[in-house]
Design a protein around this motif. Structure first.
Motif, short mmCIF file in Angstrom:
data_model
loop_
_atom_site.label_atom_id
_atom_site.label_comp_id
_atom_site.label_asym_id
_atom_site.label_seq_id
_atom_site.Cartn_x
_atom_site.Cartn_y
_atom_site.Cartn_z
N LEU A 79 0.85 8.40 7.18
CA LEU A 79 1.37 8.45 5.82
C LEU A 79 0.23 8.78 4.88
N ARG A 81 -1.09 10.25 0.91
CA ARG A 81 -0.87 10.67 -0.48
C ARG A 81 -1.84 11.76 -0.83
N HIS A 82 -1.32 12.81 -1.39
CA HIS A 82 -2.18 13.88 -1.87
C HIS A 82 -2.54 13.56 -3.31
N VAL A 89 -5.41 10.53 0.55
CA VAL A 89 -5.56 9.12 0.87
C VAL A 89 -4.64 8.79 2.04
N LEU A 91 -2.68 6.27 3.94
CA LEU A 91 -2.16 4.92 3.67
C LEU A 91 -1.94 4.13 4.95
N ASP A 92 -1.49 4.81 6.00
CA ASP A 92 -1.17 4.06 7.20
C ASP A 92 -1.02 5.01 8.38
N ALA A 112 7.23 8.61 -1.80
CA ALA A 112 6.01 8.45 -2.56
C ALA A 112 4.80 8.96 -1.79
N GLU A 113 5.02 9.32 -0.53
CA GLU A 113 3.90 9.83 0.27
C GLU A 113 4.45 10.83 1.27
N ARG A 152 4.12 -5.39 4.71
CA ARG A 152 3.41 -4.17 4.32
C ARG A 152 2.73 -4.35 2.97
N SER A 156 -1.18 -3.90 2.17
CA SER A 156 -1.66 -3.01 1.13
C SER A 156 -2.59 -3.76 0.17
N ARG A 157 -2.24 -5.00 -0.12
CA ARG A 157 -3.08 -5.77 -1.04
C ARG A 157 -4.40 -6.14 -0.40
N ILE A 159 -5.94 -4.21 1.50
CA ILE A 159 -6.75 -3.00 1.38
C ILE A 159 -7.28 -2.85 -0.04
N VAL A 160 -6.46 -3.19 -1.02
CA VAL A 160 -6.94 -3.19 -2.40
C VAL A 160 -8.16 -4.10 -2.52
N THR A 206 -10.68 5.01 3.95
CA THR A 206 -11.63 4.08 3.37
C THR A 206 -12.15 4.53 2.02
N GLY A 207 -11.61 5.62 1.53
CA GLY A 207 -12.01 6.09 0.21
C GLY A 207 -13.44 6.56 0.14
#
Lengths: 251, 251
Positions: A79, A81-82, A89, A91-92, A112-113, A152, A156-157, A159-160, A206-207
């Motif tokens: 998954l 995101r552009h 990015v 996501l998963d 959304a992705e 999930r 996600s949190r 990861i934030v 990992t950004g």
DNA sequence: CGACTTTTTGAGTCTAGTCAAAACATGTGG
DNA sequence: CCACATGTTTTGACTAGACTCAAAAAGTCG
């Protein structure tokens, strides 16, 4: 520097994998279906269509109308995101028994992705409407779906949190541990992660950038924590990786 | 540099705010209850207990057994994760009509974050068991809850995306816009965000330090995009802030 | 064996973090 | 009302981690 031969083994698509038997097995593994008795699983199975996909092929794109829910039967799905800046990015990464796409019962939503096949594989597909019918027929499934989504959200949190407070090295170590837990295969010397996935992918998780990932992985390999090659990584010393993640550096 | 007098206005707790009337109004604003007819709302209301909280006071801590679901009636609540390194991560700021705590129907879970009162206020509380009863009685509520959690997941993933690809300046601008949309009050010159919230809080939202937040905010103020003071910010030029966020820098 | 992709390495730069101190606000008690 | 104690914000100087751009090295595939 001892670079072992690649442990990569290609999975071949057996035309039988999306056989009825295999489909039933997969549905029986999905977190919100697995508690159901065989007849219910068989009923649900009838409402899914299967579909083969090849590496790199999109299942859907970010922004497409969100009409279907999917289950991964075989292979890996990522998954993504552009972003405007060209950075993607990740996501998963999902595999057998995971769900993705739209649970959303609200009409008119968009994905959304994007979902892309990371390997050849097979997915099961159901329309949002039919899924809603299932929820109506098996009310406890709705509760389980809710739990799955909450989980999930927690991931996600986490990861934030990691992006907010960890160094790149810590984020990479954490990502490797996470992937190993989810998708790793136990081998003699450690846990092999072989999706296949590249420095590029790890950077998008990992950004950071491919160059930095490469440098960090070389360092980790030099310290004997991992072994790595093109599109695969083996975690050799899980304990020390975990230490790395927990320690706020030298404090 | 023109520092206007603080526009901060204290909210006083009116002992009447958690009156039955106000409670009904709040419950009727919650995303997963608001579609229900008045009698159902009244029924649900009866199952909640209200509770006043003062600034800084915890509702629960990360790791506590997750036994209750909460609604914010009055005031602001912030959700925080504490990290080993002492850095806190601010996950969300909630206000009237938002929910937090445990939806989780699985027993034995723990809260994944702490909830603290950012202002004096009032919250409504229900046990997980009683909430489950409500879900059983009003099945469409379960679907709405699912949608609400999905939405939080999307928000969280947007933040992952921003942390992964934006500069600090972009992250701060994006955070201000997000807060303004959610909690801002329209004023003559712009949108006032006054939770109250500090540089510290903004830093914990954007994964940076108070010093850096201060520098960036000074720069933005110098360019006339915002006005700022102790514990408040006014967005003066929303358009240019949005440009800042969208532009990948100079590319 | 080439053509191509992925990974590694290098050098230089810059963003944002750290540490330290000053400026500013706010609230308190004398 | 002032002086002080406390907490918040700003500023400064320095550092370091990570990014950029560029090119070489190593795998992969036909």
């Amino acid at each position: 520097m001892a670079r072992p031969g690649t442990p990569v083994r290609l999975e071949w698509i057996d035309p039988a994998v999306c056989s009825v038997d295999y489909r039933l097995k997969i549905i029986g593994r999905v977190p919100f279906f697995k508690h159901l008795p065989p007849p219910a699983i068989a009923d649900i199975n009838r409402r899914f269509r299967d579909r083969e996909i090849q590496t790199g092929q999109p299942v859907y794109f970010e922004g497409d109308p969100a009409e279907n829910l999917y289950l991964v039967a075989l292979g890996k799905i990522k998954l993504i995101r552009h972003t405007g800046s060209g950075h993607d990015v990740l996501l998963d990464i999902l595999h057998g028994g995971d769900y993705f796409g739209s649970l959303s019962l609200a009409a008119g939503e968009a994905y959304a992705e994007s979902a892309l096949a990371q390997t050849d594989g097979c997915i099961l597909q159901i329309s949002a409407g039919d899924f809603k019918t299932i929820l109506g027929r098996y009310p406890d499934v709705t509760l389980k779906v809710l739990q799955a989504v909450e989980q999930r959200l927690q991931e996600s949190r986490r990861i934030v949190e990691q992006l907010s407070t960890y160094s790149v090295e810590q984020r990479i170590a954490a990502a490797l541990l996470r992937l190993a837990g989810k998708l790793g295969e136990q081998r003699g010397e450690g846990v092999l992660i072989q999706l296949p996935f590249s420095r590029q992918d790890l950077a998008a998780m990992t950004g950071t950038t491919t160059e930095t990932v490469s440098r960090v992985m070389s360092r980790l390999a030099g310290q004997g924590l991992i072994k790595t090659g093109r599109k695969w990584v083996t975690l050799v010393d899980r304990g020390r990786l975990e230490e790395l993640v927990e320690k706020p550096a030298v404090n």
